[in-house]
Every structure is written in structure tokens, then in C-alpha cells.
Design a protein around this motif. Structure first.
Motif, mmCIF file in Angstrom:
data_model
loop_
_atom_site.group_PDB
_atom_site.id
_atom_site.type_symbol
_atom_site.label_atom_id
_atom_site.label_comp_id
_atom_site.label_asym_id
_atom_site.label_seq_id
_atom_site.Cartn_x
_atom_site.Cartn_y
_atom_site.Cartn_z
ATOM 1 N N ALA A 95 39.450 42.850 29.221
ATOM 2 C CA ALA A 95 40.479 43.139 30.223
ATOM 3 C C ALA A 95 39.933 43.203 31.638
ATOM 4 N N LEU A 96 38.648 43.521 31.808
ATOM 5 C CA LEU A 96 38.083 43.739 33.145
ATOM 6 C C LEU A 96 37.090 42.630 33.474
ATOM 7 N N ARG A 97 37.389 41.882 34.528
ATOM 8 C CA ARG A 97 36.525 40.774 34.904
ATOM 9 C C ARG A 97 35.926 40.930 36.304
ATOM 10 N N THR A 98 36.449 41.833 37.099
ATOM 11 C CA THR A 98 35.907 42.106 38.425
ATOM 12 C C THR A 98 34.923 43.259 38.332
ATOM 13 N N ASN A 99 33.705 43.066 38.819
ATOM 14 C CA ASN A 99 32.679 44.104 38.746
ATOM 15 C C ASN A 99 33.017 45.227 39.720
ATOM 16 N N ILE A 100 33.377 46.393 39.170
ATOM 17 C CA ILE A 100 33.724 47.554 39.986
ATOM 18 C C ILE A 100 32.711 48.688 39.810
ATOM 19 N N GLY A 101 31.581 48.399 39.135
ATOM 20 C CA GLY A 101 30.576 49.419 38.890
ATOM 21 C C GLY A 101 30.401 49.655 37.403
ATOM 22 N N ALA A 102 29.606 50.658 37.063
ATOM 23 C CA ALA A 102 29.345 50.984 35.667
ATOM 24 C C ALA A 102 30.543 51.731 35.079
ATOM 25 N N VAL A 103 31.151 51.161 34.050
ATOM 26 C CA VAL A 103 32.396 51.695 33.474
ATOM 27 C C VAL A 103 32.084 52.795 32.471
ATOM 28 N N TRP A 104 32.626 53.985 32.724
ATOM 29 C CA TRP A 104 32.431 55.141 31.857
ATOM 30 C C TRP A 104 33.774 55.620 31.305
ATOM 31 N N ALA A 105 33.884 55.745 29.976
ATOM 32 C CA ALA A 105 34.974 56.465 29.299
ATOM 33 C C ALA A 105 36.364 56.112 29.818
ATOM 34 N N PRO A 106 36.847 54.912 29.524
ATOM 35 C CA PRO A 106 38.183 54.514 29.969
ATOM 36 C C PRO A 106 39.278 55.145 29.122
ATOM 37 N N GLU A 107 40.505 54.953 29.535
ATOM 38 C CA GLU A 107 41.687 55.420 28.792
ATOM 39 C C GLU A 107 42.684 54.273 28.687
ATOM 40 N N LEU A 108 43.022 53.885 27.460
ATOM 41 C CA LEU A 108 44.014 52.848 27.190
ATOM 42 C C LEU A 108 45.311 53.514 26.754
ATOM 43 N N THR A 109 46.418 53.168 27.413
ATOM 44 C CA THR A 109 47.699 53.777 27.073
ATOM 45 C C THR A 109 48.820 52.778 27.322
ATOM 46 N N LYS A 110 49.999 53.122 26.822
ATOM 47 C CA LYS A 110 51.198 52.307 27.040
ATOM 48 C C LYS A 110 52.323 53.242 27.451
ATOM 49 N N HIS A 111 53.048 52.841 28.489
ATOM 50 C CA HIS A 111 54.143 53.676 29.002
ATOM 51 C C HIS A 111 55.282 52.768 29.435
ATOM 52 N N LYS A 112 56.445 52.988 28.829
ATOM 53 C CA LYS A 112 57.657 52.219 29.143
ATOM 54 C C LYS A 112 57.395 50.711 29.103
ATOM 55 N N GLY A 113 56.708 50.278 28.022
ATOM 56 C CA GLY A 113 56.507 48.866 27.762
ATOM 57 C C GLY A 113 55.346 48.216 28.463
#
Length: 519
Positions: A95-113
Motif C-alpha cells: 500500500a505504501l510506495r512513497t518513502n516517508i521514513g521508517a514505518v512503525w506499528a501501523p493501523e489498518l481499519t475500515k470506516h463507512k466503506g
């Protein structure tokens, strides 16, 4: 919990992280002989996801489950995995292709579709959000939420429909209705349960808050005790409230997960999320280090959950060293993916990842006529953004045909980060030995610009072989290594030792017929 008695035992722990071997059932094997959780008899054996899959965030979306993990400096990152039974998983997309730094502990969620990923980073320290209308994307470009003092956002929706991010340290901040910006300022709402000061931990470090609503209660599950350090440190605690606004009461059984003995199979267990199974059962996913194999990073574990008459819950998997009955009602798919690669296509993101790339690195890699073409960068793996895999077995072998251009250097590596790696490379005249993150011996190369190379990592013992006749005969390279110390408690960074390829110097290296086999 008898944590106080462990102080002496910890002081005797070897620096490599090795301890008394833990007997375990034989794991089932999948692609390339890699171990998989599903035993094929209605049971599974942890790890759920072998190799470095830390800080799991899981989403139940109808009969589908999606999960992703911290991917740190590997890009493309945030690989989304899919399951129908909670046990067997296949990769879908990065899902992430732009380097924004070292990725720590993400959260995946769905809200209203709509799907959202809340993504904390280090360097810079902040949190971002990306979103998509379909789980496979396209995912948006990252939006900076400007949260410089917190990590580990956990999404929650209150009884009044308000949206929140719960943060490290017992804090939270409100989200806008569209989830793409914050409202107001960070507030402190929860004082986590505190362990006895006689326990061997890394530090208090309340982090990884995950909120689940069930019935009339909101359950807040948090990690304390530090992520690595002493194996008895990381743990899972819980609290509950009838309102998203509190007050929060501590679970009477805290901590509800904790490693208490150095003889256990899984160390430093924590960062848990509750999830409902396909049959209405409940489970928890969290991570842990495998006894003696810090080099594999934090692996994802699955623990059954039992709800008690008083509205609390407990984990029932014990130390997770034994097989556990699978949830029923789900549809199993084949687990994992082959790491062997004929380079008919370039699986960038779902299989291969660059380490700490610049925007220009994506153009360095391409496939052509069954070969991976990798343009040279830098002088060594340390400044060359190598291509890496996640391998989850304690012993494995990988090999590849490598051809270099004039002025080029290329080879195979075991890579922790840009300051700690080992491997073997070559130019047209000489080999180059990589050890401890530096370039060492330079013996003569009699094979010229093309050879087949093989690396074996057998429970931390590393050997190299070369072949000038496409692998029909092999010559052992006169340099062996021991790599049990190539891990976080030595170097920091929360990473794992990963097999990979590099191309340095000048020109373009060609890699063909990459083969991986777990031993």
C-alpha cells in the motif's frame, strides 16, 4: 507472575540470544519448503507468519481478513495480506510506495466503506494516513497528521460516532469525520497498569493501543515493558470502559500475556489485537521473538481468546509451543508465497523490497528475458539500497546466477541494516567479503564476470559456495561466519537478518534463476 526470580537467569543469557533448545512439533512445509502454520489436520502451530512480521494490525471485513505489519525502511512497504480462515495468508499488494521514513506499528481499519492506514514513522517522527476505496488500491499519497511526540495510532469509533486515534503513553486525539486530519490537541485519557518493579523489563513504554468494541464495552489492549531487551519484558495488558471517553478499569488478570521463563518457545510477546474468527470464536494476533532466533525479528503469533462471564477475556494458548485447533468455518487458501524467483515478473513490494530507497531507486530494478536487471548504486550494500526478502526459517539456502558489467560489483548478502550485514560479492578480478557491515578480504576471482553463487544460513552458521558451470559443481569459499548476534539487541532498529541481492560500482548486474530452499 513469578518475574522476580528471573533476574539471575537473565544475567546468564549468552550475548547471542541462544538458550536451551525448545522441543516442538515438526512444522508443516509450503512453498520452497518454508514452514507454515497450518498442520493440515485441523490444527495450527505458531508462528502464524514466520519471519519479521511485527506489530500486526488486522481487519475483519465480512468474511475476509486483512493484515499488515511494520515495514520500517523497506519499500514498497505495508504489504497487505489476505485470509479467509485466520491461519493461511497470501500477499495482495504493497500500500505504501512513497518513502516517508521508517514505518512503525501501523493501523489498518475500515470506516463507512473506505479503508484507512494510519502510519507512524521515525525520521521524521510523526503519523500519516493513506486511504483507498478498495483494499488493493490505488492507495492515496500519505497525508501528514503532524503528531511529532507519539507512535502506534489505534483507530476507534465512539458510541456517539466520533473518530479517535489512541496513541502511545495513554493519550488520544480526535479525528475529523473523514479521518484525514486531527481535531484539537492530544489529551491524556488512560494510565496503564504497572507491573512490579522486580520484573526484568526493558522499560515501561506503554504503546500499541488497540480498541475493540464488543457488546456494551470498549476494550483497550496495550503493550508495556518494552519491545525487545529482556525476553520477559514485553507483555499485553487490557482495560475496559462503557464509553470511549472512559473511565478505564484495569483487567484483573493483567498482564494477560507475558513470557515468564527463558525456556519458553516465544519471547517478548506483546502488541496484541482482538479479532473475531469466521465461526464467532475470538482470537488475538501479536508478535514475539523465537527462542534463540532474534535474527528472525518479531514473528506474528495467533492466540485463542475466551470470554468470561464477568465480561472480561483471557488468552488460552499458553506459551504457544503446542498445536492449537483452528477456527472453523473459514476457507483456507495456500499460505505464503514462493521466494524462488524466475524473474518472469518483478514482485516489488509483495516479495522484494529496497532498503531505505530514494525515489529514483524504483527505476533501478526491472526484468527482461527471465533476468532481474539491477542498476549499480554506491560502493557496497551499505550505500547501495539492496533488494531484500523476508525468510522465516531457522535454516535456509539461496542461490542465483550473477553477471556483472565492466566496473560493476554484485553478490548475495544477509542484511540487517546498512551497518550490519555479511555476504559475498565479486568484480571481474576479485571477490569481496562482507562481514560485520564492512568489506574485508579481496581474494582473486578466477571465474570472471559471471558465476553462480550460493549462501547457506544453517542456524546462524553461514557458508558460501561458487560455481563456474551453472551449479553442476561447487567450490566452497574459504570464509565462514556466525551471525547469531546480527539482531536488534546488538544493533537496534527492530529489524531482521534478510537474504538479498546487491549491485554496486558501475553498470547493471543481471540476476537469473534465484532459488530459495528452507532446510
Amino acid at each position: 507472575m513469578a518475574g522476580a526470580a528471573l533476574g539471575g537467569a537473565l544475567s546468564a543469557l549468552p550475548a547471542t540470544g541462544l538458550a536451551t533448545p525448545v522441543a516442538a512439533p515438526t512444522p508443516r512445509r509450503g512453498y520452497d519448503n518454508q514452514r507454515i502454520a497450518d498442520l493440515g489436520d485441523g490444527r495450527f502451530l505458531n508462528p502464524l507468519m514466520a519471519g519479521d512480521h511485527p506489530d500486526p494490525t488486522i481487519l475483519k471485513d465480512g468474511r475476509d481478513y486483512y493484515m499488515t505489519f511494520s515495514t520500517f525502511d523497506s519499500y514498497p512497504g505495508l504489504v497487505i495480506w489476505h485470509s479467509r480462515d485466520l491461519v493461511n495468508w497470501t500477499p495482495r499488494t504493497a500500500a505504501l510506495r512513497t518513502n516517508i521514513g521508517a514505518v512503525w506499528a501501523p493501523e489498518l481499519t475500515k470506516h463507512k466503506g473506505r479503508y484507512y492506514l494510519y502510519v507512524p514513522t521515525k525520521n521524521p517522527t510523526t503519523s500519516w494516513v493513506i486511504w483507498a476505496d478498495h483494499i488493493d488500491g490505488p492507495w492515496s499519497e500519505p497525508i501528514d497528521l503532524k503528531l511529532p511526540d507519539h507512535i502506534d495510532p489505534g483507530h476507534a469509533v465512539g458510541e456517539d460516532g466520533s473518530r479517535w486515534l489512541f496513541l502511545s503513553g495513554g493519550d488520544r486525539i480526535r479525528l475529523s469525520d473523514d479521518g484525514l486530519s486531527t481535531v484539537g490537541t492530544v489529551e491524556h485519557v488512560y494510565d496503564p497498569w504497572r507491573y512490579p518493579d522486580t520484573w526484568d523489563v526493558e522499560g515501561f513504554s506503554p504503546e500499541g493501543p488497540k480498541v475493540t468494541r464488543r457488546g456494551d464495552w470498549f476494550y483497550l489492549v496495550t503493550a508495556v515493558g518494552g519491545t525487545a531487551g529482556p525476553p520477559t519484558g514485553h507483555m499485553v495488558i487490557a482495560a475496559r470502559s462503557r464509553s470511549i471517553h472512559g473511565p478505564w478499569e484495569h483487567h484483573p488478570g493483567n498482564p494477560i500475556v507475558r513470557t515468564t521463563s527463558l525456556q519458553e518457545k516465544w519471547w517478548s510477546r506483546g502488541h496484541a489485537t482482538l479479532v473475531e474468527g469466521p465461526d464467532g470464536s475470538w482470537w488475538s494476533v501479536y508478535h514475539g521473538y523465537e527462542n534463540g532466533y532474534w535474527t528472525l525479528g518479531r514473528q506474528t503469533l495467533l492466540d485463542p481468546v475466551e470470554w468470561t462471564p464477568d465480561g472480561w477475556f483471557r488468552m488460552t494458548g499458553g506459551d504457544l509451543s503446542r498445536p492449537i485447533a483452528k477456527p472453523r468455518g473459514g476457507q483456507a487458501v495456500r499460505h505464503g508465497q514462493p521466494l524462488t524467483d524466475d524473474f518472469g515478473t518483478l514482485a516489488l513490494g509483495t516479495k522484494w523490497n529496497f532498503f531505505r530507497p530514494t525515489p529514483e531507486d524504483r527505476a533501478r530494478a526491472r526484468v527482461q528475458d527471465g533476468a532481474l536487471l539491477l542498476d549499480a548504486k554506491g560502493k557496497a550494500p551499505s550505500d547501495g539500497a539492496p533488494l531484500l526478502l523476508i525468510a522465516g526459517d531457522t535454516s535456509y539456502r539461496f542461490e542465483c546466477d550473477i553477471e556483472i558489467a565492466p566496473g560493476g560489483t554484485a553478490g548475495l548478502i544477509l542484511f540487517y541494516d546498512d551497518q550490519l550485514y555479511c555476504g559475498l560479492g565479486f568484480d571481474e578480478q576479485r571477490f569481496v567479503t562482507h562481514q560485520y557491515g564492512i568489506e574485508r578480504g579481496r581474494p582473486a576471482n578466477p571465474l570472471g564476470k559471471r558465476m553462480r553463487m550460493r549462501v547457506t544460513n544453517d542456524r546462524h552458521i553461514v557458508s558460501f559456495h561458487t560455481s563456474g558451470d551453472d551449479g553442476r559443481t561447487w567450490q566452497r569459499f574459504d570464509r565462514g561466519m556466525e551471525v547469531s548476534g546480527y539482531h536488534h539487541n546488538v544493533r537496534g532498529g527492530f529489524l531482521m537478518l534478510r537474504p538479498g541481492l546487491y549491485s554496486a560500482g558501475a553498470g547493471t548486474a543481471r540476476f537469473r534463476d534465484f532459488r530459495f530452499t528452507a532446510l
